[in-house]
Design a protein around this motif. Structure first.
Motif, PDB file in Angstrom:
ATOM      1  N   GLY A   1      -1.188  -5.395  13.327  1.00 49.94           N
ATOM      2  CA  GLY A   1      -0.167  -5.919  12.415  1.00 49.94           C
ATOM      3  C   GLY A   1       0.515  -4.800  11.657  1.00 49.94           C
ATOM      4  O   GLY A   1       0.366  -3.625  11.982  1.00 49.94           O
ATOM      5  N   ASN A   2       1.275  -5.186  10.617  1.00 44.27           N
ATOM      6  CA  ASN A   2       1.929  -4.196   9.768  1.00 44.27           C
ATOM      7  C   ASN A   2       1.093  -3.951   8.530  1.00 44.27           C
ATOM      8  O   ASN A   2       0.814  -4.865   7.771  1.00 44.27           O
ATOM      9  CB  ASN A   2       3.317  -4.669   9.346  1.00 44.27           C
ATOM     10  N   GLY A   3       0.690  -2.687   8.354  1.00 44.64           N
ATOM     11  CA  GLY A   3      -0.157  -2.348   7.219  1.00 44.64           C
ATOM     12  C   GLY A   3       0.566  -2.440   5.886  1.00 44.64           C
ATOM     13  O   GLY A   3      -0.042  -2.722   4.861  1.00 44.64           O
ATOM     14  N   ALA A   4       1.864  -2.216   5.903  1.00 45.55           N
ATOM     15  CA  ALA A   4       2.607  -2.219   4.642  1.00 45.55           C
ATOM     16  C   ALA A   4       2.988  -3.644   4.271  1.00 45.55           C
ATOM     17  O   ALA A   4       3.411  -4.415   5.117  1.00 45.55           O
ATOM     18  CB  ALA A   4       3.856  -1.361   4.790  1.00 45.55           C
ATOM     19  N   GLY A   5       2.830  -3.993   2.994  1.00 44.54           N
ATOM     20  CA  GLY A   5       3.189  -5.319   2.519  1.00 44.54           C
ATOM     21  C   GLY A   5       4.700  -5.505   2.557  1.00 44.54           C
ATOM     22  O   GLY A   5       5.448  -4.617   2.167  1.00 44.54           O
ATOM     23  N   HIS A   6       5.143  -6.647   3.027  1.00 46.38           N
ATOM     24  CA  HIS A   6       6.576  -6.846   3.236  1.00 46.38           C
ATOM     25  C   HIS A   6       7.400  -6.859   1.962  1.00 46.38           C
ATOM     26  O   HIS A   6       8.570  -6.540   1.974  1.00 46.38           O
ATOM     27  CB  HIS A   6       6.806  -8.138   4.035  1.00 46.38           C
ATOM     28  N   ALA A   7       6.780  -7.243   0.852  1.00 45.60           N
ATOM     29  CA  ALA A   7       7.531  -7.318  -0.397  1.00 45.60           C
ATOM     30  C   ALA A   7       7.637  -5.947  -1.074  1.00 45.60           C
ATOM     31  O   ALA A   7       8.332  -5.799  -2.068  1.00 45.60           O
ATOM     32  CB  ALA A   7       6.862  -8.313  -1.336  1.00 45.60           C
ATOM     33  N   HIS A   8       6.940  -4.970  -0.537  1.00 45.98           N
ATOM     34  CA  HIS A   8       6.844  -3.672  -1.212  1.00 45.98           C
ATOM     35  C   HIS A   8       7.873  -2.678  -0.697  1.00 45.98           C
ATOM     36  O   HIS A   8       8.442  -2.845   0.367  1.00 45.98           O
ATOM     37  CB  HIS A   8       5.433  -3.102  -1.028  1.00 45.98           C
ATOM     38  N   ARG A   9       8.064  -1.618  -1.511  1.00 47.21           N
ATOM     39  CA  ARG A   9       8.944  -0.530  -1.089  1.00 47.21           C
ATOM     40  C   ARG A   9       8.143   0.453  -0.257  1.00 47.21           C
ATOM     41  O   ARG A   9       6.944   0.636  -0.500  1.00 47.21           O
ATOM     42  CB  ARG A   9       9.512   0.211  -2.300  1.00 47.21           C
ATOM     43  N   VAL A  10       8.827   1.108   0.650  1.00 45.09           N
ATOM     44  CA  VAL A  10       8.182   2.015   1.595  1.00 45.09           C
ATOM     45  C   VAL A  10       7.348   3.078   0.869  1.00 45.09           C
ATOM     46  O   VAL A  10       6.155   3.243   1.123  1.00 45.09           O
ATOM     47  CB  VAL A  10       9.249   2.687   2.486  1.00 45.09           C
ATOM     48  N   ARG A  11       7.986   3.790  -0.072  1.00 46.96           N
ATOM     49  CA  ARG A  11       7.304   4.906  -0.718  1.00 46.96           C
ATOM     50  C   ARG A  11       6.170   4.394  -1.614  1.00 46.96           C
ATOM     51  O   ARG A  11       5.102   5.008  -1.684  1.00 46.96           O
ATOM     52  CB  ARG A  11       8.303   5.707  -1.546  1.00 46.96           C
ATOM     53  N   ASP A  12       6.399   3.242  -2.275  1.00 45.49           N
ATOM     54  CA  ASP A  12       5.358   2.663  -3.138  1.00 45.49           C
ATOM     55  C   ASP A  12       4.056   2.444  -2.377  1.00 45.49           C
ATOM     56  O   ASP A  12       2.972   2.725  -2.885  1.00 45.49           O
ATOM     57  CB  ASP A  12       5.817   1.310  -3.700  1.00 45.49           C
ATOM     58  N   GLU A  13       4.186   1.916  -1.170  1.00 40.29           N
ATOM     59  CA  GLU A  13       2.985   1.621  -0.392  1.00 40.29           C
ATOM     60  C   GLU A  13       2.226   2.894  -0.050  1.00 40.29           C
ATOM     61  O   GLU A  13       0.994   2.921  -0.062  1.00 40.29           O
ATOM     62  CB  GLU A  13       3.346   0.852   0.887  1.00 40.29           C
ATOM     63  N   LEU A  14       2.965   3.957   0.255  1.00 42.80           N
ATOM     64  CA  LEU A  14       2.309   5.219   0.577  1.00 42.80           C
ATOM     65  C   LEU A  14       1.619   5.799  -0.657  1.00 42.80           C
ATOM     66  O   LEU A  14       0.509   6.338  -0.570  1.00 42.80           O
ATOM     67  CB  LEU A  14       3.328   6.221   1.132  1.00 42.80           C
TER      68      LEU A  14
ATOM     69  N   ARG B   1       8.923   0.255  10.789  1.00 44.11           N
ATOM     70  CA  ARG B   1       7.710  -0.303  10.184  1.00 44.11           C
ATOM     71  C   ARG B   1       6.457   0.274  10.834  1.00 44.11           C
ATOM     72  O   ARG B   1       5.473   0.549  10.170  1.00 44.11           O
ATOM     73  CB  ARG B   1       7.726  -1.813  10.365  1.00 44.11           C
ATOM     74  N   ARG B   2       6.555   0.477  12.143  1.00 43.21           N
ATOM     75  CA  ARG B   2       5.405   1.006  12.872  1.00 43.21           C
ATOM     76  C   ARG B   2       5.126   2.441  12.441  1.00 43.21           C
ATOM     77  O   ARG B   2       3.980   2.855  12.316  1.00 43.21           O
ATOM     78  CB  ARG B   2       5.681   0.926  14.373  1.00 43.21           C
ATOM     79  N   ARG B   3       6.191   3.205  12.237  1.00 46.81           N
ATOM     80  CA  ARG B   3       5.993   4.589  11.787  1.00 46.81           C
ATOM     81  C   ARG B   3       5.379   4.609  10.392  1.00 46.81           C
ATOM     82  O   ARG B   3       4.535   5.438  10.075  1.00 46.81           O
ATOM     83  CB  ARG B   3       7.331   5.337  11.792  1.00 46.81           C
ATOM     84  N   LEU B   4       5.792   3.645   9.572  1.00 49.27           N
ATOM     85  CA  LEU B   4       5.197   3.551   8.236  1.00 49.27           C
ATOM     86  C   LEU B   4       3.706   3.213   8.342  1.00 49.27           C
ATOM     87  O   LEU B   4       2.885   3.751   7.597  1.00 49.27           O
ATOM     88  CB  LEU B   4       5.941   2.492   7.411  1.00 49.27           C
ATOM     89  N   ASP B   5       3.370   2.329   9.277  1.00 55.18           N
ATOM     90  CA  ASP B   5       1.959   1.992   9.484  1.00 55.18           C
ATOM     91  C   ASP B   5       1.149   3.242   9.802  1.00 55.18           C
ATOM     92  O   ASP B   5       0.056   3.442   9.277  1.00 55.18           O
ATOM     93  CB  ASP B   5       1.800   1.005  10.647  1.00 55.18           C
ATOM     94  N   VAL B   6       1.712   4.061  10.692  1.00 54.67           N
ATOM     95  CA  VAL B   6       1.014   5.289  11.067  1.00 54.67           C
ATOM     96  C   VAL B   6       0.895   6.205   9.842  1.00 54.67           C
ATOM     97  O   VAL B   6      -0.171   6.767   9.580  1.00 54.67           O
ATOM     98  CB  VAL B   6       1.740   6.003  12.233  1.00 54.67           C
ATOM     99  N   ALA B   7       1.980   6.305   9.083  1.00 53.64           N
ATOM    100  CA  ALA B   7       1.948   7.142   7.872  1.00 53.64           C
ATOM    101  C   ALA B   7       0.844   6.670   6.933  1.00 53.64           C
ATOM    102  O   ALA B   7       0.102   7.480   6.367  1.00 53.64           O
ATOM    103  CB  ALA B   7       3.307   7.087   7.177  1.00 53.64           C
ATOM    104  N   LEU B   8       0.714   5.340   6.762  1.00 60.73           N
ATOM    105  CA  LEU B   8      -0.317   4.795   5.873  1.00 60.73           C
ATOM    106  C   LEU B   8      -1.719   5.186   6.344  1.00 60.73           C
ATOM    107  O   LEU B   8      -2.607   5.441   5.532  1.00 60.73           O
ATOM    108  CB  LEU B   8      -0.205   3.266   5.816  1.00 60.73           C
ATOM    109  N   GLY B   9      -1.876   5.234   7.658  1.00 55.50           N
ATOM    110  CA  GLY B   9      -3.177   5.599   8.206  1.00 55.50           C
ATOM    111  C   GLY B   9      -3.503   7.070   8.031  1.00 55.50           C
ATOM    112  O   GLY B   9      -4.648   7.477   8.177  1.00 55.50           O
ATOM    113  N   LEU B  10      -2.475   7.871   7.737  1.00 58.60           N
ATOM    114  CA  LEU B  10      -2.674   9.324   7.678  1.00 58.60           C
ATOM    115  C   LEU B  10      -2.756   9.879   6.266  1.00 58.60           C
ATOM    116  O   LEU B  10      -3.015  11.068   6.079  1.00 58.60           O
ATOM    117  CB  LEU B  10      -1.514  10.024   8.393  1.00 58.60           C
TER     118      LEU B  10
END
Lengths: 273, 336
Positions: free
Chosen positions: B87-100, B143-152
């Protein structure tokens, strides 16, 4: 690069993580979208006022001469305002599970599960998020009601909000457990939530005094933890900080929190299965 | 980095019905390896990955991941692994940088370090321009790249990627693998991934683990698996003349059988088919031999095996044809 490396290493080395710190992280994450979307918050804050304005006069009117006898001598607003705050908490925190349900489907919740965040913090942080707008709501309601004869007792009111937050954590955790239990049939969440919430609310003497109802209702109400909470809130907002009702209110909230968090964490640990 | 012994997982699906999703997996992954786990839907890939990432507890067996037992010390494991789920690790209501930044805080970074790390990753994964966007407004690839970023975020020594490229267009797939490759080159990260795309596993992984019915059926480099289990196939046709007919084919078949590693030589009319040890070397050799013998070869094709051929050789089924893959219920044995 080196800065983050060092920070990472020190973060890793701390070993024990505080529950409070984890709750803070989850809470801050939950609140961030609200900051970007203030309208939803403002809209939510006005709703209880509308309810108060439309229901309050009806209540006083229906009871007529008996109002003073049933509602106590503090007046209708002193009786009704704390109840509206309990109601807002009830609806807000019992809906936390639905937000979770969404993050369950997208995968965001799963990502959080594969981090060292303590499991209870995921429940508590989410439930507490509902309490932040509530504190704002309480302030607005109190300010608006002051000209109508509502008397504010600041220490009691603050303790009242603390008690609500405590109770809300328990209810939020139960809502979370419900969301996990019905995650394969989403519609079930609202069906169960409504089925539980409305009887709980009516059988707590929140909106209408139970004194005017049949005996069986009063008996059932005694088994409803929400009744004790409502009674405690009324005493706290009236400045009676040391009444027995307040003590029972804390007991009811404590029982809700212990049961809620236990059930919620259990559900969460098994949720991935 | 990963050691499992006889890892199993059973799911209770109904009254007295248990599905054995994973039946005794023993997997050993050394630091720095890139391992692709392949198998049809329902083979137990994702279930295995979920056990290794502490999301579910094994029914039996043990698993040590990044030096810690997944059941006894899940927190220690969680600190050391990055996980990109389906799935997508980042919450949909959130901002990209906030999640990181949140992810950094979760992993113990202070506010400043978390922000710095977030900006670093936004840059690495080409997301800087999207930093203040809502996750819901991103495209699938972003979104997928963000998922990878979150994992790293916490620079994990071990990264799990569960079908990281499913649903991405070829360009984004290539991009993502580029990132993973660079990451490995720079930080020596161990990567365990599952994928539906056989060509990806072929190109990316040094080691391929094939899972079927909850068990590992093969575990080796893609090249070794192909050589061992599938092999190169050559297919030739001879020129047909009025005087000789298809006689040339018989001679060609005899010549083919003499090639190193030749097996399963089949002649059918003017057509000769054979498996050979080293196709690119065998084919010209055969053509020279045919010329010497006076056989006129009309067409010559060399088919190099794919991982799908390997899977076919192992299980008798193809990974590619979705219709040919039995349904979940049929595939997983139901035990009372």
């Amino acid at each position: 690069m080196t800065l983050t490396d060092t920070a990472l290493r020190s973060g890793r080395g701390t070993g024990r993580r505080g529950l409070a710190r984890d709750v803070g992280i989850v809470l801050a994450r939950e609140l961030r979208p609200l900051r970007h979307d203030p309208f939803s918050v403002i809209f939510g804050m006005v709703q209880p006022l509308v309810f108060l304005a439309l229901f309050g006069p009806l209540l006083a009117g229906t009871l007529g001469d008996r109002a003073a006898g049933t509602l106590g001598h503090d007046g209708v607003w002193q009786w009704f305002v704390p109840a509206v705050l309990v109601m807002t908490t009830l609806f807000g925190t019992s809906a936390t599970g639905s937000n979770l349900l969404f993050e369950f489907q997208t995968g965001a919740h799963e990502r959080m599960l594969v981090t060292p965040l303590s499991r209870p913090s995921l429940l508590i942080g989410r439930a507490l998020k509902e309490m932040v707008p509530l504190a704002g709501q309480a302030l607005i309601i109190v300010v608006v009601m002051l000209p109508f004869g509502f008397r504010l007792h600041p220490p009691g009111a603050l303790l009242g909000l603390a008690l609500l937050a405590f109770f809300g954590v328990g209810l939020g955790a139960l809502s979370y457990a419900l969301a996990i239990a019905v995650r394969r049939q989403e519609w079930m969440f609202w069906a169960v939530q409504q089925t539980v919430i409305f009887p709980l609310m009516l059988l707590s003497g929140m909106l209408l005094p139970l004194e005017s109802g049949p005996d069986w209702m009063r008996v059932v109400a005694r088994l409803n933890p929400l009744s004790y909470l409502v009674a405690a809130e009324r005493d706290l907002f009236a400045g009676r900080l040391d009444s027995t009702a307040v003590l029972w209110g804390w007991v009811a909230a404590l029982v809700t929190v212990v049961c809620g968090v236990a059930v919620g964490v259990r559900a969460m640990v098994r949720s991935a299965d | 980095m990963i050691h499992t012994t006889a890892l199993t997982k059973e799911f209770v699906v109904g009254r007295q019905q248990t599905v054995r999703a994973v039946r005794g997996i023993g997997l050993h992954v050394d630091p720095g390896e890139l391992v692709a786990v392949l198998g049809p839907n329902g083979a137990g890939k994702t279930t295995t990955m979920r056990m290794l990432t502490t999301l579910i507890t094994p029914t039996s067996g043990t698993a040590t991941v990044a030096g810690h037992d997944v059941v006894r010390e899940p927190d220690q494991v969680r600190r050391r692994i990055g996980y990109v789920g389906q799935g997508n690790g980042a919450g949909h209501a959130h901002r990209v940088r906030d999640e990181l930044v949140t992810q950094g805080a979760i992993h113990g970074l202070n506010r400043r370090a978390a922000r710095r790390r977030a900006d670093e990753l936004l840059d690495t994964l080409g997301l800087t321009d999207l930093a203040t966007r809502r996750v819901a407004d991103l495209s699938g690839g972003q979104r997928r790249r963000l998922d990878v970023a979150l994992g790293l975020v916490h620079r994990p020594p071990l990264l799990f990627l569960d079908e990281p490229t499913t649903g991405l267009d070829p360009q984004h797939r290539a991009n993502l693998w580029d990132h993973v490759r660079r990451l490995r080159a720079a930080h020596d990260v161990t990567v365990v991934l599952t994928t539906h795309y056989l060509d990806e596993a072929d190109a990316m992984a040094e080691r391929v683990v094939i899972v079927d019915h909850g068990e590992i059926v093969a575990d080796d480099s893609a090249a070794a698996l192909k050589a061992k289990l599938a092999g190169d196939r050559i297919v030739l046709t001879v020129g047909v003349t009025a005087s000789t007919g298809t006689d040339g084919a018989a001679g060609l078949a005899r010549l083919a059988a003499r090639l190193p590693g030749a097996r399963d030589v089949v002649r059918q009319g003017d057509r000769v088919e054979a498996y050979v040890g080293n196709g690119p070397a065998a084919l010209p050799e055969l053509l020279r031999a045919a010329a010497t013998a006076g056989i006129r070869v009309a067409t010559a094709c060399l088919y190099r095996p794919t991982l799908d051929d390997v899977f076919l050789a192992l299980t008798g089924r193809s990974l590619r044809e979705e219709g040919g893959v039995p349904t979940e219920a049929a595939r997983t044995e139901v035990v009372a």
